[in-house]
Design an enzyme around this catalytic site. Structure first.
Site, PDB file in Angstrom:
ATOM      1  N   CYS A 125      40.823  41.677  46.318  1.00 56.00           N
ATOM      2  CA  CYS A 125      40.918  42.955  45.595  1.00 56.00           C
ATOM      3  C   CYS A 125      39.992  43.982  46.249  1.00 56.00           C
ATOM      4  CB  CYS A 125      40.615  42.725  44.110  1.00 56.00           C
ATOM      5  SG  CYS A 125      40.939  44.151  43.043  1.00 56.00           S
ATOM      6  N   ASP A 183      52.456  43.428  43.748  1.00 52.95           N
ATOM      7  CA  ASP A 183      51.133  43.977  43.451  1.00 52.95           C
ATOM      8  C   ASP A 183      51.264  45.458  43.116  1.00 52.95           C
ATOM      9  OD1 ASP A 183      48.517  44.891  43.406  1.00 52.95           O
ATOM     10  OD2 ASP A 183      47.914  43.807  45.210  1.00 52.95           O
ATOM     11  N   HIS A 214      49.237  41.003  42.020  1.00 54.94           N
ATOM     12  CA  HIS A 214      47.830  41.235  42.317  1.00 54.94           C
ATOM     13  C   HIS A 214      46.993  40.122  41.678  1.00 54.94           C
ATOM     14  CE1 HIS A 214      44.435  43.720  43.507  1.00 54.94           C
ATOM     15  NE2 HIS A 214      43.876  43.473  42.336  1.00 54.94           N
TER      16      HIS A 214
END
Length: 247
Positions: A125, A183, A214
């Site tokens: 991330c 995502d 994600h």
């Protein structure tokens, strides 16, 4: 390999940065992975991932990425309050702070007897972006970026010419870029932009897109995103990169 865990409080230009260390218990010098967390800092999933990598014969350093903005030892929850605080911290910390954090870790770890001086980076991330940022350091030989956020947009505070994608010429190591097609943090046009910019350079990189959301590497929180089978492929790709570049 059996591993041990401890921490060190490193001096940086922006304050003390607690850095968690997971490394083999065996004697010897090992390759180093700078491992960057999500906005929540070293949560359970991040610690488990770091220990997994360490068990393959690496010394893994997990810094508190927002150390300037929180008390030492802060771990944010996988809830609305944690997300709000983590996102606020991300938008408050200047990108050069990450550069000085990287420099502090590198300068310290190369002096440790359990380090062989070969350094890589990895992250999830925002940590995927911070791993990419670490790749700007000449010592970093291989970098695994998992669904890196904000590479395609100007979100993290920075001066003109200091966005990570503006400094591709500084990357000397190999990149591993891993994404989830579902995502919602990095849309298709964002992926295409990053891929196009990398293709315009001489950087050695591989690019993998999976049918995943994600945070598919995270085995806790945000139920339904974790994909254990795809996560194992991701670990294997990262281990392949580091075995080639750091050993």
């Amino acid at each position: 390999m059996k591993i041990q865990s401890h921490f060190v409080d490193l001096e940086t230009p922006t304050g003390i940065m607690r850095t968690y260390i997971h490394r083999p218990v065996d004697d010897g010098a090992f390759p180093v992975i700078l491992f960057y967390s999500e906005i929540f800092q070293q949560t359970g999933p991040i610690e488990r991932a770091a220990r997994l990598m360490a068990s393959h014969g690496y010394a893994v350093l997990v810094p508190e990425v927002f150390h300037e903005l929180n008390p030492i030892g802060t771990v944010l929850g996988y809830d609305d309050a944690g997300r709000d605080k983590g996102n606020a911290d991300k938008e408050a910390k200047d990108v050069q702070g990450y550069d000085s954090d990287n420099r502090a870790m590198i300068d310290w770890v190369v002096k440790q007897p359990w380090s062989n001086g070969h350094i890589g980076a990895m992250g999830y991330c925002i940590g995927g972006h911070l791993a990419f940022r670490a790749a700007l350091q000449p010592e970093v030989k291989g970098t695994a970026c998992f669904y890196a956020t904000d590479l395609h947009i100007q979100k993290i505070p920075n001066q003109p010419g200091q966005h990570s994608m503006d400094r591709l010429a500084d990357i000397q190591g190999e990149l591993l870029m891993i994404w989830g097609k579902q995502d919602n943090h990095v849309p298709r046009e964002g992926l295409d932009k990053i891929h196009q910019l990398l293709n315009q350079t001489d950087i050695t990189f591989t690019w993998h897109e999976f049918n995943a959301e994600h945070a598919f590497m995270r085995d806790e929180g945000d139920g339904g995103r974790y994909d254990a089978q795809t996560a194992m492929i991701g670990y294997q790709l990262a281990l392949n990169l580091f075995s080639r570049r750091l050993r």
